[in-house]
Scaffold this active site. Sequence first.
Site, short mmCIF file in Angstrom:
data_model
loop_
_atom_site.label_atom_id
_atom_site.label_comp_id
_atom_site.label_asym_id
_atom_site.label_seq_id
_atom_site.Cartn_x
_atom_site.Cartn_y
_atom_site.Cartn_z
N LEU A 122 0.85 -1.21 0.00
CA LEU A 122 0.00 0.00 0.00
C LEU A 122 0.88 1.26 0.00
O LEU A 122 0.75 2.11 -0.88
CB LEU A 122 -0.90 -0.02 1.25
CG LEU A 122 -1.75 1.22 1.52
CD1 LEU A 122 -2.85 1.38 0.46
CD2 LEU A 122 -2.40 1.17 2.92
N TRP A 153 8.45 0.17 2.20
CA TRP A 153 8.29 -0.39 3.55
C TRP A 153 7.38 -1.63 3.55
O TRP A 153 6.46 -1.75 4.37
CB TRP A 153 7.75 0.66 4.55
CG TRP A 153 8.53 1.92 4.50
CD1 TRP A 153 9.84 2.07 4.80
CD2 TRP A 153 8.06 3.22 4.09
NE1 TRP A 153 10.22 3.39 4.61
CE2 TRP A 153 9.14 4.11 4.18
CE3 TRP A 153 6.82 3.72 3.67
CZ2 TRP A 153 9.04 5.45 3.86
CZ3 TRP A 153 6.70 5.05 3.36
CH2 TRP A 153 7.81 5.90 3.45
N GLY A 337 23.86 -1.78 32.75
CA GLY A 337 24.91 -1.88 31.73
C GLY A 337 24.79 -3.18 30.94
O GLY A 337 25.01 -3.21 29.72
N GLU A 360 1.70 -0.31 10.08
CA GLU A 360 0.24 -0.55 10.03
C GLU A 360 -0.54 0.58 10.72
O GLU A 360 -1.55 0.35 11.38
CB GLU A 360 -0.10 -1.94 10.55
CG GLU A 360 0.56 -3.00 9.67
CD GLU A 360 -0.01 -4.38 9.80
OE1 GLU A 360 -1.21 -4.51 10.05
OE2 GLU A 360 0.78 -5.34 9.62
N1 CAA Z 1 -13.03 -0.04 6.99
C1 CAA Z 1 -13.60 0.11 5.77
N2 CAA Z 1 -13.63 1.30 5.12
C2 CAA Z 1 -13.07 2.36 5.73
C3 CAA Z 1 -12.46 2.28 7.00
C4 CAA Z 1 -12.45 1.01 7.64
N3 CAA Z 1 -11.89 0.84 8.83
N4 CAA Z 1 -11.97 3.47 7.35
C5 CAA Z 1 -12.26 4.31 6.34
N5 CAA Z 1 -12.93 3.63 5.37
C6 CAA Z 1 -13.45 4.17 4.11
C7 CAA Z 1 -14.44 5.31 4.36
O1 CAA Z 1 -15.77 4.82 4.55
C8 CAA Z 1 -14.31 6.13 3.09
O2 CAA Z 1 -14.95 5.49 2.01
P1 CAA Z 1 -16.26 6.09 1.25
O3 CAA Z 1 -15.92 7.49 0.87
O4 CAA Z 1 -16.48 5.19 0.11
O5 CAA Z 1 -17.35 6.05 2.29
C9 CAA Z 1 -12.83 6.01 2.77
O6 CAA Z 1 -12.38 4.79 3.40
C10 CAA Z 1 -12.01 7.18 3.24
O7 CAA Z 1 -12.12 7.32 4.64
P2 CAA Z 1 -11.44 8.53 5.39
O8 CAA Z 1 -12.00 9.82 4.85
O9 CAA Z 1 -11.55 8.30 6.85
O10 CAA Z 1 -9.92 8.39 4.90
P3 CAA Z 1 -8.66 9.34 5.03
O11 CAA Z 1 -8.07 9.53 3.70
O12 CAA Z 1 -9.01 10.56 5.85
O13 CAA Z 1 -7.64 8.41 5.85
C11 CAA Z 1 -6.52 7.42 7.73
C12 CAA Z 1 -7.77 8.11 7.15
C13 CAA Z 1 -7.06 6.72 8.97
C14 CAA Z 1 -5.43 8.40 8.12
C15 CAA Z 1 -5.96 6.36 6.71
O14 CAA Z 1 -5.39 6.97 5.59
C16 CAA Z 1 -4.93 5.45 7.34
O15 CAA Z 1 -5.28 4.47 8.00
N6 CAA Z 1 -3.63 5.78 7.14
C17 CAA Z 1 -2.54 4.89 7.62
C18 CAA Z 1 -2.22 3.87 6.59
C19 CAA Z 1 -1.45 2.74 7.17
O16 CAA Z 1 -1.80 2.18 8.21
N7 CAA Z 1 -0.42 2.35 6.46
C20 CAA Z 1 0.36 1.21 6.83
C21 CAA Z 1 0.53 0.34 5.63
S1 CAA Z 1 0.99 -1.32 5.88
C22 CAA Z 1 2.52 -1.26 6.56
O17 CAA Z 1 2.73 -0.63 7.54
C23 CAA Z 1 3.64 -2.01 5.94
C24 CAA Z 1 3.62 -3.43 6.14
O18 CAA Z 1 3.94 -4.17 5.26
C25 CAA Z 1 3.30 -3.98 7.49
#
Ligand code: CAA
Length: 379
Positions: A122, A153, A337, A360
């Site tokens: 992602l 990442w 230590g 995540e």
């Molecule tokens: N389940 C299902 N849908 C969801 C949801 C959930 N928990 N949360 C939000 N949505 C949907 C919303 O309903 C909306 O959809 P619609 O418009 O169709 O209704 C859409 O997603 C957008 O929602 P938001 O407006 O809340 O989204 P945002 O752009 O403001 O983002 C955020 C919010 C929480 C900051 C999000 O971007 C986020 O979680 N960011 C962090 C990403 C992350 O965790 N990255 C880690 C990647 S994996 C990793 O770390 C590497 C690895 O390999 C381990």
Amino acid sequence: MSLSDFQEIRDMVQKFAEAEVAPLAHDIDKNQQIPAELIAKLGENGLLGSYIPEEYGGAGMDYTSYSLIVEELSKACASTGVLVSAHTSLCVWPILAFGTEEQKKKYLPRLASGEHIGCFALSEPGAGSDAGSLTTFAEDKGDHYEITGMKNWITNGREADIAIVFAKTTKTPNYKGISAFIVETATEGYSIVKIEDKLGIKGSSTAQLAFDSVKVPKENLLGDYEKGFRVAMATLDGGRIGIASQALGIARAAFEYARKYTTERIQFGAPLSNLQGVQFMLADMSTKIAASKLLIYEASRLKDEKKNYTKESAHAKLFAAEASMWIATKAVQLCGGNGYTKEYPVERYFRDAKITEIYEGTSEVQRIVIAANEIKEVQ
Ligand code: CAA
């Protein structure tokens, strides 16, 4: 499942982790690699397919059991714990939840046996916490898509055979227009640019991936067209329980080591554990572990009961990760230590704990999710 079923699973994994994983943990950290033989053993023992239903070759356990598996493996080796966590929560789960019957039949048995390892692509150089701003593009070429872009990442990036990849199918500045795909990493144009040299979880590979016109068959679209952001968010809800479990495993390892050390280390003519200042630290560590467990098992229970658990998984991840870092820091302090040297494992626990506050979804992202859900409840 009953409490005795959970205890049986915990005992089984604990036995495996103590015999097969813990003795390798120091070298896994030093050599920055989990041996292929250990990954094969995880598969043979059903630990890569715990959450996959039996009809697709898995053990058919629930999410609570899977959380216990990640916790116990992470207690022995946090790198091994996250290999299982990213594979299961971030690759297996979205196929189970959003995949077609054909996709499940094709991919889940290989992921269950460990023949194939999974990852989740992602994040990008310019899209970390703001995941919706990703720019990798999947161009519609009629009977297939061609994916071009960079991913950053990516846990399991070195080992993965199957990647869940998020790409825009329409160029938009926000999350709209994102679709999800199942990509086989052996496909031409897919490459590993680099493996990160990190502070902790050194045995777990964190890769930068490049996609250069990677052809993906139309039938590998995962979930609905341009509903990929929902796939990502829903997947991360479950993934965060996995990382909370990893944090708890590290915290328990750090606490148990420091507790034993303080009962054996004699200073001022008595064990350190006789000092009330030390006892208060141990008490606070113990309490944070107990609270982390409750939050994790509650989020897992809600998921197993198919109730909404977005807020609860963020609670668990936020609390368990911050508790783990705090506990690992205190464990180093209690070992003094000695604790600062590589001869003692608390130094590794300290380095491993930090990532649980970052990947995540950072602790700050968890607070955004919790606050948004709290506010929604009164609107
Ligand atoms: N389940 C299902 N849908 C969801 C949801 C959930 N928990 N949360 C939000 N949505 C949907 C919303 O309903 C909306 O959809 P619609 O418009 O169709 O209704 C859409 O997603 C957008 O929602 P938001 O407006 O809340 O989204 P945002 O752009 O403001 O983002 C955020 C919010 C929480 C900051 C999000 O971007 C986020 O979680 N960011 C962090 C990403 C992350 O965790 N990255 C880690 C990647 S994996 C990793 O770390 C590497 C690895 O390999 C381990």
